[in-house]
Design an enzyme around this catalytic site. Structure first.
Site, PDB file in Angstrom:
ATOM      1  N   HIS A  46      18.737  29.102 -11.976  1.00  0.00           N
ATOM      2  CA  HIS A  46      18.532  29.809 -10.715  1.00  0.00           C
ATOM      3  C   HIS A  46      19.809  30.422 -10.147  1.00  0.00           C
ATOM      4  CE1 HIS A  46      14.383  28.762 -10.519  1.00  0.00           C
ATOM      5  NE2 HIS A  46      14.601  27.469 -10.461  1.00  0.00           N
ATOM      6  N   ARG A  71      22.911  23.522 -16.523  1.00  0.00           N
ATOM      7  CA  ARG A  71      21.456  23.534 -16.440  1.00  0.00           C
ATOM      8  C   ARG A  71      20.981  24.820 -17.104  1.00  0.00           C
ATOM      9  NH1 ARG A  71      17.415  23.265 -11.243  1.00  0.00           N
ATOM     10  NH2 ARG A  71      18.488  25.188 -10.653  1.00  0.00           N
ATOM     11  N   ASP A  85      28.190  24.263 -28.226  1.00  0.00           N
ATOM     12  CA  ASP A  85      29.305  24.769 -29.029  1.00  0.00           C
ATOM     13  C   ASP A  85      30.403  25.362 -28.153  1.00  0.00           C
ATOM     14  OD1 ASP A  85      28.070  24.021 -31.377  1.00  0.00           O
ATOM     15  OD2 ASP A  85      27.339  26.032 -31.871  1.00  0.00           O
ATOM     16  N   GLU A 147       9.829  17.560 -12.625  1.00  0.00           N
ATOM     17  CA  GLU A 147       9.615  18.393 -11.435  1.00  0.00           C
ATOM     18  C   GLU A 147       8.197  18.946 -11.339  1.00  0.00           C
ATOM     19  OE1 GLU A 147      12.402  21.645 -11.591  1.00  0.00           O
ATOM     20  OE2 GLU A 147      12.326  21.742 -13.772  1.00  0.00           O
ATOM     21  N   ASP A 173      10.514  21.798  -6.739  1.00  0.00           N
ATOM     22  CA  ASP A 173       9.396  22.079  -7.630  1.00  0.00           C
ATOM     23  C   ASP A 173       8.420  20.910  -7.683  1.00  0.00           C
ATOM     24  OD1 ASP A 173       9.634  24.739  -8.668  1.00  0.00           O
ATOM     25  OD2 ASP A 173      11.426  24.104  -9.732  1.00  0.00           O
TER      26      ASP A 173
END
Length: 256
Positions: A46, A71, A85, A147, A173
């Site tokens: 987000h 995230r 990586d 969520e 959520d």
């Protein structure tokens, strides 16, 4: 390999504190990293951040002992591997609704035989050290976001997946999925018990549980309930709040 501070804190029975980054700028990430957080979470879901900017932000974070987490936008194998990586020391994955989703997260985030992560730690071996590949499965944190109502129904099965390090509650959520108004630091009579149930399920499975919060007092309260990972607010929220306070104080003083 560089030790993951989050896992060290959890082994010691102590909570970990994360800041949240949504501003796409390595300099702001560096400023946040020097404020004493245990971890910083780069938000690709987000926030306004893309992959290349996230790499620069993780590089800036590595000027400190703060742990770089990401995230991700969705459960996508290729992006998980690419961010690991690049030096992410943990992945928080949204919308994990089933045991299979959690198993796929583990498969993407662990080297064989524990998973199917492909070899290629381009920056990770620089940040983590020359023995990164041999120890990455033990140090990298993988957290599944709980969520939705479906995830809540399946939370015990999700928490039992081998190789999963924790659950992370998305309170807004989760509230929406349960038919309630989204609100941080909630005491809603439906959402609050659901949050407590997720925390207790994680404790029973001997994995960490985390949540995004809006204020330190609630974060401390949720730690007392058993959470071992809390994120408080975000860089954008801190900037807006501090600027608004400065403007308001000036207006008040000049009017006086």
């Amino acid at each position: 390999m560089r030790k993951n501070r989050l896992k060290t804190l959890w082994r010691e029975g102590r909570p970990a504190l994360s800041g949240w980054l949504s501003i796409p700028a390595p300099f702001s990430a560096e400023i946040m990293a020097h404020q004493g957080w245990d971890a910083l979470t780069v938000d690709l879901q987000h926030g306004l951040i893309d992959y290349q900017t996230a790499v620069g932000m993780m590089t800036a974070i590595s000027t400190t002992e703060t742990v770089p987490l990401v995230r991700i936008p969705w459960l996508e194998f290729g992006l998980i591997m690419k961010l690991l990586d690049a030096g992410a020391y943990g992945i928080i994955c949204p919308m994990v609704n089933t045991r299979e989703d959690a198993e796929n997260l583990v498969h993407a985030g662990r080297y064989p035989p524990a998973g199917t992560r492909s070899f290629g730690p381009v920056r990770a071996a620089i940040y983590g050290g020359p023995d990164y590949v041999e120890n990455a499965n033990d140090e990298i944190v993988l957290m599944a976001m709980i969520e939705t109502e479906e995830a809540l129904d399946n939370v015990k099965e999700i928490a039992a997946v081998p190789g999963l390090d924790g659950l992370f509650i998305g309170p807004n959520d989760l509230a929406k999925s349960l038919g309630r108004a989204p609100r941080l630091d909630t005491d809603d009579p439906v959402v609050a018990p659901a949050i407590a149930h997720i925390i207790e399920t994680a404790r029973a499975a001997d994995i960490a549980c985390g949540i995004f919060t809006g204020a330190p007092d609630y974060a401390a309260q949720i730690v007392r309930q058993g959470a071992r990972f809390v994120a408080i607010s975000s860089d954008a929220r801190f900037l807006a709040a501090s600027a608004a306070d400065t403007v308001a104080r000036f207006r008040e003083a000049s009017d006086a």
